[in-house]
Design an enzyme around this catalytic site. Structure first.
Site, short mmCIF file in Angstrom:
data_model
loop_
_atom_site.label_atom_id
_atom_site.label_comp_id
_atom_site.label_asym_id
_atom_site.label_seq_id
_atom_site.Cartn_x
_atom_site.Cartn_y
_atom_site.Cartn_z
N GLU A 39 0.84 -1.21 0.00
CA GLU A 39 0.00 0.00 0.00
C GLU A 39 0.86 1.24 0.00
OE1 GLU A 39 -2.75 0.34 3.30
OE2 GLU A 39 -2.91 -1.82 3.36
N CYS B 236 -2.37 2.24 8.54
CA CYS B 236 -1.34 1.36 8.06
C CYS B 236 -1.79 -0.09 7.88
CB CYS B 236 -0.28 1.40 9.15
SG CYS B 236 1.34 1.14 8.60
#
Ligand code: SAH
Length: 365
Positions: free
Chosen positions: A114, A355
């Protein structure tokens, strides 16, 4: 969409490749000097190195076909000896609140990473991942729940920035290594990545515009200090006593706060760069007046800045965000003691901002 079976097979073969891969056999991870040397080895002229470097790091070529003025014979030789990384964008989510974009990329071996793109008044910032997964085990973090899969190559860190530059059509001005992974656990590749990112023949991002965030691997922090780079070091502190920190971060069993703070002072001494402390506020765990006082006492003598972040709750854990009043009181307490403290604006709350959440959701769906 690929079938489950081919995707799995590719992952197995790719994973083997990836574990073997070092930046010495990865074309986009080589510095210009290393690339020129590689050209000579292949019986080519060194200027080809400069040309190819420009294709990869300025024109952001996704593959050899893009490199129109490179002879086919040279491309074939490169293909035989080196890997050429590139990312495939699987998903992009754009926040309706603040324009933050979160990307999910697939690596050549099928692994997922990501990255986040944030627009600020002072420029565009990209937050990148440094590993697939993480083995640090911080209790509140989604990236570490399944452990570490592998390190990212320097090129795979660059590719996140390159892919986002191509997708947005805008220049990236700041890079933060604050996505999935512990950058100090992938130290060699991190340094090579910084060399490439700051090279005047590439994107030429200044060291001062780069922030590396660590959970506090003391020997590596000291090694980094000795490099005397002008990057910002951010330390994820999250607690002001060893007992409390051990509850939140297993790495605290390895290094004491005393050693950590010494390493921070050393970093400032060597580089002249002010340390950033990250402190995620968890309701009832580390957000009391006493916690603020202990924090002030711990870091009061350092040239530093504190970033307060209301913890982003993940469904696998029961941590709850501190309320606005507690966050503001905490900030005031630090400021009263002469410590620079800001509350991090929560960007992209509506798009799995925390996260590791996007990758996790995708893998589980
Ligand atoms: N491993 C590095 C960088 C990646 S984590 C580090 O530990 O610094 C980036 C930052 O996000 C760290 O400060 C981390 O503690 C914090 N973080 C992770 N999950 C979070 C969550 N759910 N809420 C708030 N902060 C979180």
């Amino acid at each position: 969409m690929k079938s489950q079976e081919t995707s799995l097979k590719q992952t197995e073969a790719g994973a083997k490749e990836a574990r073997k891969a070092t930046y010495h056999t990865d074309l986009k991870s080589l510095t210009l000097a290393q690339l020129q040397e590689a050209m000579i080895h292949m019986g080519e002229k060194p200027f080809r190195g400069k040309q190819m470097y420009g294709w990869m790091h300025q024109k952001l070529a996704r593959n050899y076909e893009d490199m129109t003025n490179i002879p086919a014979s040279l491309k074939a030789k490169c293909q035989e000896r080196y890997t050429y990384t590139s990312l495939h964008m699987l998903q992009m989510q754009e926040s309706q609140i603040d324009g933050t974009k979160k990307y999910l990329f697939e690596l050549a071996d099928g692994n997922l990473v990501e990255s986040v793109w944030m627009k600020y008044k002072h420029g565009n910032s990209v937050c990148i991942s440094s590993q697939v997964g993480c083995r640090m085990g911080c209790r509140f973090c989604a990236s570490t729940l399944d452990g570490l899969e592998r390190n990212l190559l320097p090129s795979e860190m660059l590719d996140q920035i390159y892919a986002i530059t191509l997708e947005t059509g805008e220049r990236v001005s700041n890079v933060v290594v604050m996505g999935t992974g512990e950058p100090m656990d992938n130290y060699e590749n991190l340094l090579q990545f910084i060399t490439l990112l700051t090279d005047e023949n590439g994107l030429h991002i200044s060291q001062r515009s780069i922030t590396v965030s660590t959970c506090g691997i003391v020997p590596r922090m000291r090694e980094l200090a000795r490099q005397k780079l002008q990057i910002t070091l951010a330390l994820s502190l999250h607690a002001a006593t060893d007992e409390k920190r051990k509850e939140l971060m297993p790495v605290a069993n390895r290094y004491s706060l005393e050693e950590l703070i010494e390493a921070c002072a050393y970093y400032f001494e060597q580089t002249g760069r002010r340390i950033t402390f990250e402190y995620s506020l968890v309701r009832g765990v580390n957000d009391s007046g006493k916690d603020a006082e202990e924090l002030a006492a711990l870091i009061g003598s350092l040239n530093c800045h504190v970033n307060l972040i209301p913890v982003n709750p993940i469904k696998e854990r029961s941590f709850v965000q501190s309320g606005r009043r507690e966050v503001e009181a905490f900030q005031r307490k630090l400021q009263q003691r002469g410590i620079n403290a800001t509350v991090r604006r929560e960007m992209g709350r509506d798009i799995d901002g925390a996260c590791g959440q996007l990758r996790r959701r995708y893998l589980q769906s």
